[in-house]
Write a protein that holds these residues in place. Structure first.
Motif, PDB file in Angstrom:
ATOM      1  N   LEU A  15       0.742  -1.189  -0.157  1.00  0.00           N
ATOM      2  CA  LEU A  15       0.578  -0.003   0.155  1.00  0.00           C
ATOM      3  C   LEU A  15       1.100   1.372  -0.159  1.00  0.00           C
ATOM      4  CD1 LEU A  15      -3.536  -0.629   2.864  1.00  0.00           C
ATOM      5  CD2 LEU A  15      -3.039  -0.788  -0.215  1.00  0.00           C
ATOM      6  N   LEU A  16       1.721   1.537   0.381  1.00  0.00           N
ATOM      7  CA  LEU A  16       3.187   2.282   0.814  1.00  0.00           C
ATOM      8  C   LEU A  16       3.488   2.681  -0.808  1.00  0.00           C
ATOM      9  CD1 LEU A  16       4.098   4.460   2.969  1.00  0.00           C
ATOM     10  CD2 LEU A  16       5.692   3.044   2.831  1.00  0.00           C
ATOM     11  N   LEU A  17       4.189   1.617  -1.164  1.00  0.00           N
ATOM     12  CA  LEU A  17       4.539   1.479  -2.580  1.00  0.00           C
ATOM     13  C   LEU A  17       3.403   2.207  -3.516  1.00  0.00           C
ATOM     14  CD1 LEU A  17       7.226   1.008  -4.566  1.00  0.00           C
ATOM     15  CD2 LEU A  17       6.067  -1.550  -4.021  1.00  0.00           C
ATOM     16  N   ALA A  18       2.014   0.946  -3.704  1.00  0.00           N
ATOM     17  CA  ALA A  18       1.037   1.704  -4.440  1.00  0.00           C
ATOM     18  C   ALA A  18       0.438   3.424  -4.262  1.00  0.00           C
ATOM     19  CB  ALA A  18       0.233   0.941  -4.363  1.00  0.00           C
ATOM     20  N   ILE A  19       0.791   3.438  -2.765  1.00  0.00           N
ATOM     21  CA  ILE A  19       0.335   5.364  -3.012  1.00  0.00           C
ATOM     22  C   ILE A  19       1.117   5.928  -3.045  1.00  0.00           C
ATOM     23  CG2 ILE A  19      -0.603   7.122  -1.376  1.00  0.00           C
ATOM     24  CD1 ILE A  19      -2.185   4.531  -0.567  1.00  0.00           C
ATOM     25  N   GLY A  20       2.230   6.003  -2.818  1.00  0.00           N
ATOM     26  CA  GLY A  20       3.439   7.151  -2.405  1.00  0.00           C
ATOM     27  C   GLY A  20       4.011   7.252  -3.268  1.00  0.00           C
ATOM     28  N   GLY A  21       4.444   5.789  -3.683  1.00  0.00           N
ATOM     29  CA  GLY A  21       5.568   5.589  -5.586  1.00  0.00           C
ATOM     30  C   GLY A  21       4.560   5.690  -6.551  1.00  0.00           C
ATOM     31  N   GLY A  22       3.252   5.334  -6.575  1.00  0.00           N
ATOM     32  CA  GLY A  22       2.297   5.867  -7.820  1.00  0.00           C
ATOM     33  C   GLY A  22       1.897   7.039  -8.137  1.00  0.00           C
ATOM     34  N   PHE A  23       2.671   7.924  -6.044  1.00  0.00           N
ATOM     35  CA  PHE A  23       1.813   9.751  -6.352  1.00  0.00           C
ATOM     36  C   PHE A  23       3.679  10.332  -7.113  1.00  0.00           C
ATOM     37  CE2 PHE A  23       2.862  13.796  -4.497  1.00  0.00           C
ATOM     38  CZ  PHE A  23       1.421  14.487  -4.890  1.00  0.00           C
ATOM     39  N   CYS A  24       4.723   9.962  -6.387  1.00  0.00           N
ATOM     40  CA  CYS A  24       5.657  10.294  -7.150  1.00  0.00           C
ATOM     41  C   CYS A  24       6.046   9.967  -8.754  1.00  0.00           C
ATOM     42  CB  CYS A  24       7.116   9.759  -6.264  1.00  0.00           C
ATOM     43  SG  CYS A  24       6.871  10.195  -4.397  1.00  0.00           S
ATOM     44  N   LEU A  25       5.729   8.813  -8.265  1.00  0.00           N
ATOM     45  CA  LEU A  25       6.020   8.769  -9.983  1.00  0.00           C
ATOM     46  C   LEU A  25       4.965   9.447 -10.670  1.00  0.00           C
ATOM     47  CD1 LEU A  25       7.271   7.037 -12.028  1.00  0.00           C
ATOM     48  CD2 LEU A  25       5.841   4.956 -12.983  1.00  0.00           C
ATOM     49  N   SER A  26       4.072   9.694 -11.533  1.00  0.00           N
ATOM     50  CA  SER A  26       3.229  10.334 -11.823  1.00  0.00           C
ATOM     51  C   SER A  26       2.523  12.110 -11.312  1.00  0.00           C
ATOM     52  CB  SER A  26       1.511  10.034 -11.542  1.00  0.00           C
ATOM     53  OG  SER A  26       1.626  10.802 -10.151  1.00  0.00           O
ATOM     54  N   ILE A  27       3.384  12.553 -10.557  1.00  0.00           N
ATOM     55  CA  ILE A  27       3.740  13.422 -10.406  1.00  0.00           C
ATOM     56  C   ILE A  27       5.496  14.034 -11.474  1.00  0.00           C
ATOM     57  CG2 ILE A  27       4.820  15.170  -9.453  1.00  0.00           C
ATOM     58  CD1 ILE A  27       1.876  15.290  -8.943  1.00  0.00           C
ATOM     59  N   LEU A  28       6.139  13.158 -11.312  1.00  0.00           N
ATOM     60  CA  LEU A  28       7.567  13.143 -11.750  1.00  0.00           C
ATOM     61  C   LEU A  28       7.384  13.706 -13.681  1.00  0.00           C
ATOM     62  CD1 LEU A  28      10.186  11.777 -10.491  1.00  0.00           C
ATOM     63  CD2 LEU A  28      10.573  13.261 -10.338  1.00  0.00           C
ATOM     64  N   ALA A  29       6.046  11.737 -14.012  1.00  0.00           N
ATOM     65  CA  ALA A  29       6.425  12.248 -15.479  1.00  0.00           C
ATOM     66  C   ALA A  29       5.483  12.914 -15.922  1.00  0.00           C
ATOM     67  CB  ALA A  29       5.573  11.004 -15.913  1.00  0.00           C
ATOM     68  N   THR A  30       4.456  13.881 -14.875  1.00  0.00           N
ATOM     69  CA  THR A  30       3.962  15.381 -15.263  1.00  0.00           C
ATOM     70  C   THR A  30       4.762  16.619 -15.051  1.00  0.00           C
ATOM     71  OG1 THR A  30       2.061  13.822 -13.730  1.00  0.00           O
ATOM     72  CG2 THR A  30       1.702  16.373 -15.372  1.00  0.00           C
ATOM     73  N   ALA A  31       5.500  16.725 -14.704  1.00  0.00           N
ATOM     74  CA  ALA A  31       6.395  17.616 -14.937  1.00  0.00           C
ATOM     75  C   ALA A  31       7.489  17.548 -15.943  1.00  0.00           C
ATOM     76  CB  ALA A  31       7.386  17.876 -13.705  1.00  0.00           C
ATOM     77  N   THR A  32       8.285  16.144 -16.429  1.00  0.00           N
ATOM     78  CA  THR A  32       8.939  15.884 -17.522  1.00  0.00           C
ATOM     79  C   THR A  32       8.816  16.456 -18.769  1.00  0.00           C
ATOM     80  OG1 THR A  32       9.783  14.740 -14.876  1.00  0.00           O
ATOM     81  CG2 THR A  32      10.855  14.264 -17.317  1.00  0.00           C
ATOM     82  N   LEU A  33       7.645  15.439 -18.785  1.00  0.00           N
ATOM     83  CA  LEU A  33       7.156  14.646 -20.204  1.00  0.00           C
ATOM     84  C   LEU A  33       6.960  16.492 -21.169  1.00  0.00           C
ATOM     85  CD1 LEU A  33       5.224  11.289 -19.591  1.00  0.00           C
ATOM     86  CD2 LEU A  33       7.819  11.536 -20.769  1.00  0.00           C
ATOM     87  N   PRO A  34       6.286  17.612 -20.092  1.00  0.00           N
ATOM     88  CA  PRO A  34       5.547  18.924 -20.825  1.00  0.00           C
ATOM     89  C   PRO A  34       7.288  18.992 -21.400  1.00  0.00           C
ATOM     90  CG  PRO A  34       5.139  18.527 -19.017  1.00  0.00           C
ATOM     91  CD  PRO A  34       5.755  17.663 -19.234  1.00  0.00           C
ATOM     92  N   VAL A  35       8.189  19.179 -20.336  1.00  0.00           N
ATOM     93  CA  VAL A  35       9.958  20.031 -20.934  1.00  0.00           C
ATOM     94  C   VAL A  35      10.516  19.478 -22.278  1.00  0.00           C
ATOM     95  CG1 VAL A  35      11.903  20.211 -19.900  1.00  0.00           C
ATOM     96  CG2 VAL A  35       9.749  20.245 -18.586  1.00  0.00           C
ATOM     97  N   LEU A  36      10.159  17.914 -21.977  1.00  0.00           N
ATOM     98  CA  LEU A  36      11.032  17.245 -23.013  1.00  0.00           C
ATOM     99  C   LEU A  36       9.583  17.221 -24.406  1.00  0.00           C
ATOM    100  CD1 LEU A  36      11.400  13.682 -20.923  1.00  0.00           C
ATOM    101  CD2 LEU A  36      12.600  15.337 -22.296  1.00  0.00           C
ATOM    102  N   LEU A  37       8.958  17.270 -24.213  1.00  0.00           N
ATOM    103  CA  LEU A  37       8.065  17.589 -25.218  1.00  0.00           C
ATOM    104  C   LEU A  37       8.169  19.496 -25.825  1.00  0.00           C
ATOM    105  CD1 LEU A  37       4.282  15.839 -24.296  1.00  0.00           C
ATOM    106  CD2 LEU A  37       5.793  15.202 -25.864  1.00  0.00           C
ATOM    107  N   VAL A  38       8.413  19.865 -25.230  1.00  0.00           N
ATOM    108  CA  VAL A  38       8.363  21.451 -26.019  1.00  0.00           C
ATOM    109  C   VAL A  38      10.031  21.187 -26.492  1.00  0.00           C
ATOM    110  CG1 VAL A  38       9.335  23.601 -25.454  1.00  0.00           C
ATOM    111  CG2 VAL A  38       7.652  22.144 -23.961  1.00  0.00           C
ATOM    112  N   LEU A  39      10.790  20.274 -26.658  1.00  0.00           N
ATOM    113  CA  LEU A  39      12.024  20.043 -26.772  1.00  0.00           C
ATOM    114  C   LEU A  39      11.983  19.484 -28.543  1.00  0.00           C
ATOM    115  CD1 LEU A  39      14.447  18.578 -24.437  1.00  0.00           C
ATOM    116  CD2 LEU A  39      14.399  20.672 -25.544  1.00  0.00           C
ATOM    117  N   PHE A  40      10.788  18.738 -28.726  1.00  0.00           N
ATOM    118  CA  PHE A  40       9.997  18.345 -29.784  1.00  0.00           C
ATOM    119  C   PHE A  40       9.047  19.392 -30.041  1.00  0.00           C
ATOM    120  CE2 PHE A  40      11.319  14.758 -27.804  1.00  0.00           C
ATOM    121  CZ  PHE A  40      12.763  14.142 -29.126  1.00  0.00           C
TER     122      PHE A  40
END
Length: 107
Positions: free
Chosen positions: A15-40
């Motif tokens: 449960l800790l991995l699902a809630i905490g790890g899922g949150f961290c991964l989804s926030i990092l993806a949301t912050a990172t992918l727009p920066v990478l898409l701007v490069l394209f």
């Protein structure tokens, strides 16, 4: 019986991995992918809005994946590596802070 094989500890870790790890991964993806898409050549604001909406889907899928997996250690390593990769790409694709301030000062 070892401590890690105890069902309550496994459930708590899952449960800790699902809630905490899922949150961290989804926030990092949301912050990172727009920066990478701007490069394209994508619009940064539009990409951020769409990826923010997709983060709810990613978070839900990550929770379902972590809860339903049989190999918890492998899932932990995969989440850690994905998060580390997204974090490193966010750090190394963002322009330095002093360049942004110099550009704003010339206006």
């Amino acid at each position: 019986m070892s401590l890690i094989s105890h069902p309550r500890i496994q459930l708590s870790y899952r449960l800790l991995l699902a809630i905490g790890g899922g949150f961290c991964l989804s926030i990092l993806a949301t912050a990172t992918l727009p920066v990478l898409l701007v490069l394209f050549g994508a619009d940064k604001a539009g990409a951020f809005v769409w990826l923010m909406l997709l983060s709810f889907v990613w978070y839900s899928l990550i929770i379902l994946w972590v809860i339903s997996t049989r190999r918890l250690a492998r899932t932990s390593v995969i989440l850690l590596l994905l998060s580390a990769g997204l974090y490193l790409s966010l750090v190394y694709t963002a322009p330095p802070a002093d360049l942004r301030t110099k550009a704003e000062q010339t206006r």
